[in-house]
Design a protein around this motif. Sequence first.
Motif, PDB file in Angstrom:
ATOM      1  N   UNK A  74      23.773  34.698  39.430  1.00  0.00           N
ATOM      2  CA  UNK A  74      24.924  35.977  40.315  1.00  0.00           C
ATOM      3  C   UNK A  74      24.852  34.957  41.799  1.00  0.00           C
ATOM      4  N   UNK A  75      23.840  33.971  42.132  1.00  0.00           N
ATOM      5  CA  UNK A  75      23.835  33.525  43.679  1.00  0.00           C
ATOM      6  C   UNK A  75      25.086  32.264  43.127  1.00  0.00           C
ATOM      7  N   UNK A  76      24.811  31.893  42.266  1.00  0.00           N
ATOM      8  CA  UNK A  76      25.427  29.895  41.739  1.00  0.00           C
ATOM      9  C   UNK A  76      27.022  30.790  41.527  1.00  0.00           C
ATOM     10  N   UNK A  77      26.885  31.981  40.978  1.00  0.00           N
ATOM     11  CA  UNK A  77      28.054  31.582  40.226  1.00  0.00           C
ATOM     12  C   UNK A  77      29.662  33.123  41.408  1.00  0.00           C
ATOM     13  N   UNK A  78      28.579  33.342  41.928  1.00  0.00           N
ATOM     14  CA  UNK A  78      29.596  33.880  42.834  1.00  0.00           C
ATOM     15  C   UNK A  78      30.368  33.256  44.619  1.00  0.00           C
ATOM     16  N   UNK A  79      29.695  32.490  44.584  1.00  0.00           N
ATOM     17  CA  UNK A  79      30.115  31.203  45.854  1.00  0.00           C
ATOM     18  C   UNK A  79      31.725  32.061  46.307  1.00  0.00           C
ATOM     19  N   UNK A  80      31.837  31.248  47.644  1.00  0.00           N
ATOM     20  CA  UNK A  80      33.157  31.899  47.683  1.00  0.00           C
ATOM     21  C   UNK A  80      34.011  30.926  47.234  1.00  0.00           C
ATOM     22  N   UNK A  81      33.982  29.219  46.564  1.00  0.00           N
ATOM     23  CA  UNK A  81      34.998  28.660  46.300  1.00  0.00           C
ATOM     24  C   UNK A  81      34.471  28.967  44.715  1.00  0.00           C
ATOM     25  N   UNK A  82      33.991  30.276  43.813  1.00  0.00           N
ATOM     26  CA  UNK A  82      34.109  30.218  43.011  1.00  0.00           C
ATOM     27  C   UNK A  82      34.988  30.637  42.017  1.00  0.00           C
ATOM     28  N   UNK A  83      35.038  29.857  40.623  1.00  0.00           N
ATOM     29  CA  UNK A  83      36.704  29.940  40.010  1.00  0.00           C
ATOM     30  C   UNK A  83      36.685  32.109  39.534  1.00  0.00           C
ATOM     31  N   UNK A  84      35.277  32.444  39.274  1.00  0.00           N
ATOM     32  CA  UNK A  84      35.524  34.023  39.435  1.00  0.00           C
ATOM     33  C   UNK A  84      36.503  34.861  40.052  1.00  0.00           C
ATOM     34  N   UNK A  85      36.638  34.804  41.657  1.00  0.00           N
ATOM     35  CA  UNK A  85      37.320  35.382  42.577  1.00  0.00           C
ATOM     36  C   UNK A  85      38.976  35.299  42.142  1.00  0.00           C
ATOM     37  N   UNK A  86      39.304  34.090  41.566  1.00  0.00           N
ATOM     38  CA  UNK A  86      41.064  34.163  41.384  1.00  0.00           C
ATOM     39  C   UNK A  86      41.367  34.143  40.077  1.00  0.00           C
ATOM     40  N   UNK A  87      40.288  34.421  39.096  1.00  0.00           N
ATOM     41  CA  UNK A  87      40.525  35.023  38.004  1.00  0.00           C
ATOM     42  C   UNK A  87      40.353  36.784  37.932  1.00  0.00           C
ATOM     43  N   UNK A  88      39.104  36.993  38.632  1.00  0.00           N
ATOM     44  CA  UNK A  88      39.290  38.230  38.589  1.00  0.00           C
ATOM     45  C   UNK A  88      40.823  39.112  39.379  1.00  0.00           C
ATOM     46  N   UNK A  89      41.038  39.166  40.231  1.00  0.00           N
ATOM     47  CA  UNK A  89      41.874  39.247  41.158  1.00  0.00           C
ATOM     48  C   UNK A  89      43.941  39.156  40.227  1.00  0.00           C
ATOM     49  N   UNK A  90      43.453  37.722  38.948  1.00  0.00           N
ATOM     50  CA  UNK A  90      44.611  37.953  38.230  1.00  0.00           C
ATOM     51  C   UNK A  90      44.511  38.620  36.936  1.00  0.00           C
ATOM     52  N   UNK A  91      43.127  39.073  36.574  1.00  0.00           N
ATOM     53  CA  UNK A  91      42.941  40.535  35.201  1.00  0.00           C
ATOM     54  C   UNK A  91      43.629  41.762  36.160  1.00  0.00           C
ATOM     55  N   UNK A  92      42.948  41.689  37.115  1.00  0.00           N
ATOM     56  CA  UNK A  92      42.373  43.080  37.983  1.00  0.00           C
ATOM     57  C   UNK A  92      44.534  43.132  38.163  1.00  0.00           C
ATOM     58  N   UNK A  93      44.819  42.383  38.513  1.00  0.00           N
ATOM     59  CA  UNK A  93      46.427  42.860  38.947  1.00  0.00           C
ATOM     60  C   UNK A  93      47.206  43.014  37.956  1.00  0.00           C
ATOM     61  N   UNK A  94      46.842  43.178  36.693  1.00  0.00           N
ATOM     62  CA  UNK A  94      47.597  43.517  35.142  1.00  0.00           C
ATOM     63  C   UNK A  94      47.017  44.648  34.912  1.00  0.00           C
ATOM     64  N   UNK A  95      46.651  45.218  35.348  1.00  0.00           N
ATOM     65  CA  UNK A  95      46.386  46.973  34.485  1.00  0.00           C
ATOM     66  C   UNK A  95      46.780  47.767  33.286  1.00  0.00           C
ATOM     67  N   UNK A  96      45.786  47.835  31.885  1.00  0.00           N
ATOM     68  CA  UNK A  96      46.564  48.709  30.760  1.00  0.00           C
ATOM     69  C   UNK A  96      47.141  49.903  31.197  1.00  0.00           C
ATOM     70  N   UNK A  97      47.428  50.287  30.235  1.00  0.00           N
ATOM     71  CA  UNK A  97      48.147  52.337  29.968  1.00  0.00           C
ATOM     72  C   UNK A  97      46.766  52.338  29.603  1.00  0.00           C
ATOM     73  N   UNK A  98      46.165  52.177  28.877  1.00  0.00           N
ATOM     74  CA  UNK A  98      44.818  52.576  27.536  1.00  0.00           C
ATOM     75  C   UNK A  98      43.636  51.391  27.414  1.00  0.00           C
ATOM     76  N   UNK A  99      42.706  51.100  27.736  1.00  0.00           N
ATOM     77  CA  UNK A  99      41.401  50.552  27.707  1.00  0.00           C
ATOM     78  C   UNK A  99      40.456  51.129  26.933  1.00  0.00           C
ATOM     79  N   UNK A 100      39.528  49.917  26.191  1.00  0.00           N
ATOM     80  CA  UNK A 100      39.213  50.071  25.095  1.00  0.00           C
ATOM     81  C   UNK A 100      37.394  50.284  26.014  1.00  0.00           C
TER      82      UNK A 100
END
Length: 176
Positions: A74-100
């Motif tokens: 987690x320390x290395x994967x969640x740095x401020x410049x990690x690509x996880x942050x923009x990907x997370x914001x993009x995915x969560x910005x498009x919610x589904x009506x039903x989830x599994x």
Amino acid sequence: NKIWLDKIAGLVKDYRITLIIDNSVSCFNDLMNPHSFQTVISFLQIFSSVSIPFFDIIIAKKEKPIILLSGQDSFNSLTSKSPVWPALIEILGKPDYDINLRDALTCLLKFRNLNAAKKHFAFVFTDGLFSNLGEKEHIKNYIAQIEESGVSLFGVGLGFYPIGIKDIFGKCTWTL
């Protein structure tokens, strides 16, 4: 952290933390979006400040879950410049009506079986609302099976009706 590690594992970091995020409209709609984002990001910032050897992020979607991180430090994967942050914001910005949620929980169970860390903790960010009334009972039973496998599961309430998780999870919390 060192005292705890020395006591249970001889200073060896042998634990895994998995986050599952319910990406449904009931959790990430226009009204609840800022609060839900803040909750998820706050948790992730806490986990980014410590080194968790095996860290996973799974996003529950309608078709199949999105595995954003799997078995990463987690320390290395969640740095401020990690690509996880923009990907997370993009995915969560498009919610589904039903989830599994069941498929996301199945991924958690697979991670548990692949890596037999001494301790495995999971946080499921959801409101516990399902369109199919029987699905809630199935999820509750599935969570009980997962906990029997040695995973400590915690529900984290999001959305309009976050208290809906208390019917599903034995251990749960709500954000302010």
